[in-house]
Structures are given as structure tokens and as C-alpha cells.
Write a protein that holds these residues in place. Structure first.
Motif, mmCIF file in Angstrom:
data_model
loop_
_atom_site.group_PDB
_atom_site.id
_atom_site.type_symbol
_atom_site.label_atom_id
_atom_site.label_comp_id
_atom_site.label_asym_id
_atom_site.label_seq_id
_atom_site.Cartn_x
_atom_site.Cartn_y
_atom_site.Cartn_z
ATOM 1 N N GLN A 162 12.685 8.444 -42.234
ATOM 2 C CA GLN A 162 13.876 9.187 -41.325
ATOM 3 C C GLN A 162 15.216 8.878 -41.781
ATOM 4 O O GLN A 162 15.878 9.726 -41.962
ATOM 5 C CB GLN A 162 13.696 8.658 -39.891
ATOM 6 C CG GLN A 162 14.651 9.653 -39.147
ATOM 7 C CD GLN A 162 14.410 9.191 -37.641
ATOM 8 O OE1 GLN A 162 13.748 8.331 -37.387
ATOM 9 N NE2 GLN A 162 15.300 9.847 -36.845
ATOM 10 N N ARG A 163 15.408 7.708 -42.012
ATOM 11 C CA ARG A 163 16.813 7.338 -42.642
ATOM 12 C C ARG A 163 16.945 7.822 -44.023
ATOM 13 O O ARG A 163 18.058 8.363 -44.263
ATOM 14 C CB ARG A 163 16.991 5.683 -42.675
ATOM 15 C CG ARG A 163 18.317 5.345 -42.875
ATOM 16 C CD ARG A 163 18.680 3.824 -42.673
ATOM 17 N NE ARG A 163 19.612 3.324 -43.676
ATOM 18 C CZ ARG A 163 19.637 1.898 -43.913
ATOM 19 N NH1 ARG A 163 18.857 1.223 -43.457
ATOM 20 N NH2 ARG A 163 20.756 1.968 -44.624
ATOM 21 N N ALA A 164 16.103 7.779 -44.951
ATOM 22 C CA ALA A 164 16.311 8.470 -46.144
ATOM 23 C C ALA A 164 16.691 9.868 -46.112
ATOM 24 O O ALA A 164 17.437 10.279 -46.865
ATOM 25 C CB ALA A 164 15.244 8.181 -46.998
ATOM 26 N N LEU A 165 15.954 10.439 -45.204
ATOM 27 C CA LEU A 165 15.998 12.209 -45.310
ATOM 28 C C LEU A 165 17.566 12.130 -44.360
ATOM 29 O O LEU A 165 18.276 13.171 -45.073
ATOM 30 C CB LEU A 165 15.096 12.705 -44.181
ATOM 31 C CG LEU A 165 13.757 12.766 -44.836
ATOM 32 C CD1 LEU A 165 12.649 13.147 -43.496
ATOM 33 C CD2 LEU A 165 13.676 13.729 -45.932
ATOM 34 N N THR A 166 17.832 11.500 -43.573
ATOM 35 C CA THR A 166 19.251 11.583 -43.022
ATOM 36 C C THR A 166 20.433 11.389 -43.995
ATOM 37 O O THR A 166 21.206 12.013 -44.016
ATOM 38 C CB THR A 166 19.529 10.621 -41.719
ATOM 39 O OG1 THR A 166 18.357 10.825 -40.943
ATOM 40 C CG2 THR A 166 20.821 10.771 -41.121
ATOM 41 N N GLU A 167 20.233 10.406 -44.817
ATOM 42 C CA GLU A 167 21.179 10.098 -45.931
ATOM 43 C C GLU A 167 21.305 11.206 -46.804
ATOM 44 O O GLU A 167 22.377 11.776 -47.102
ATOM 45 C CB GLU A 167 20.885 8.825 -46.729
ATOM 46 C CG GLU A 167 20.864 7.342 -45.950
ATOM 47 C CD GLU A 167 20.350 6.391 -46.832
ATOM 48 O OE1 GLU A 167 20.424 5.309 -46.162
ATOM 49 O OE2 GLU A 167 19.749 6.529 -47.890
#
Length: 194
Positions: free
Chosen positions: A4-9
Motif C-alpha cells: 500500500q505504501r509503495a502504491l501511495t508513493e
């Protein structure tokens, strides 16, 4: 780092550039190395790094694939070319090392082979995982040098083959011949970098 964090970045970076990857990557000009460095700088989840014998090792597999895919699209559309593609290495994952072992380019020690056959999970950054990935990169560099030499000897001209093209051959080869390679284990590492 979670998925999720990777997609947000990645989404944040795209939003900052009107939703356009091309707008984002244009900051690096047409240089493959600068593109990878920009991606890694702006999207931390692409920082595929490990410490090995006190040194920082940078694989940047996903960042390099992103640049290579962009290169492929640009070439296919005839919309210009990306320079410095030879700076990219093969995309160090689990499938290409298996193909390299199958083809006799890379050889695992008996101890490592047994660990892999047992399905032991290697942590991201584990010495064995780093060595498999690093030796795979070096193996593909040696293949590239040999191919360039063979073309020079045969045709008397230079060959601009790069590690990306070799990887683009080896990965599908491994998928296509997975049954013949079933006796060669892949290494298992749970991370966001592959």
C-alpha cells in the motif's frame, strides 16, 4: 514497506506530474542512469539495496525494469531513444538465476543448492540472496561481453546488445522451460523488490 505504501508513493509522484509518467521521467532527460536515479530518489520503495561486507549494494531491479519498459515503448513508437542503456544491469530476481544455473552459466554450491531445495526463506539482504543476485548480474555481463566479441569476430562490427535485451530473453526462456528446470530451485525471498 507495505504494498500500500509503495502504491501511495508512486501515485503521489504521478499526481505531482499531472498523472503522467512521461512528464515525471522527462526530468532525467533521455539518460537511463539518470532515470533510475530519479525513480529511486523520488519513490523510496524502489530503493532495492543491501549491505554486503560493509558495502551498500544497489540492485534497483524494479526501477531498471521501469526504465527498460519505457525504452521499449519509446522504441516501438519511434518516439526517440534513451541513451546509456548499457548502464542497466539484468533485473536481479529469482527466475533468471534459475535459467543461468540451468544453462551452466552459474553454479550453486552443494550447500546453497540444498538450502534452496529445502525451500528455506532467504531474507531480503541475506548474504546468500545478495550473492545469487550479484552473481547473476555479473554472469549476464559476461554473456554480454562474449556476445559482443563473437559478433565482432564474425561480422567485423560492434554489437550494441545490452543486459536488458539479454534479460528480456532469459526471463521468458525460464518461464517457457520451467518443466525442464524444475530440478533447479529458485530462491525464495519475500519483499517488494522482485
Amino acid at each position: 514497506v507495505s504494498h500500500q505504501r509503495a502504491l501511495t508513493e508512486g501515485g503521489r509522484v504521478l499526481l505531482e506530474h499531472g498523472g503522467s509518467f512521461r512528464s515525471f521521467i522527462s526530468q532525467a532527460g533521455n539518460d537511463a542512469q539518470k532515470m533510475v536515479e530519479l525513480i529511486v530518489e523520488k519513490i523510496p520503495s524502489y530503493r532495492d539495496e543491501a549491505t554486503y561486507e560493509g558495502r551498500r549494494i544497489s540492485f534497483y531491479k524494479r526501477a531498471q525494469i521501469l526504465v527498460a519498459d519505457f525504452w521499449g515503448v519509446m522504441e516501438a513508437r519511434g518516439e526517440g531513444s534513451i541513451t546509456n542503456m548499457d548502464w542497466l544491469t539484468m533485473f536481479a530476481d529469482y527466475r533468471v538465476p534459475q535459467a543461468l544455473v540451468y544453462l551452466g552459466v552459474l553454479r550453486y554450491s552443494d550447500t546453497l543448492m540444498q538450502v534452496l531445495k529445502n525451500g528455506e526463506l532467504l531474507l531480503s539482504g541475506d548474504r546468500r540472496e545478495v550473492e545469487i543476485r550479484g552473481c547473476s548480474i555479473w554472469s549476464v555481463e559476461l554473456i554480454k561481453e562474449r556476445l559482443q566479441k563473437l559478433v565482432q569476430e564474425r561480422d567485423g562490427q560492434t554489437c550494441d546488445i545490452n543486459a536488458t535485451v539479454i534479460d528480456f530473453y532469459l526471463w521468458p526462456f525460464a518461464k517457457e522451460h520451467h518443466k525442464e528446470m524444475a530440478h533447479i530451485p529458485i530462491h525464495h525471498t519475500r519483499c517488494i523488490y522482485y
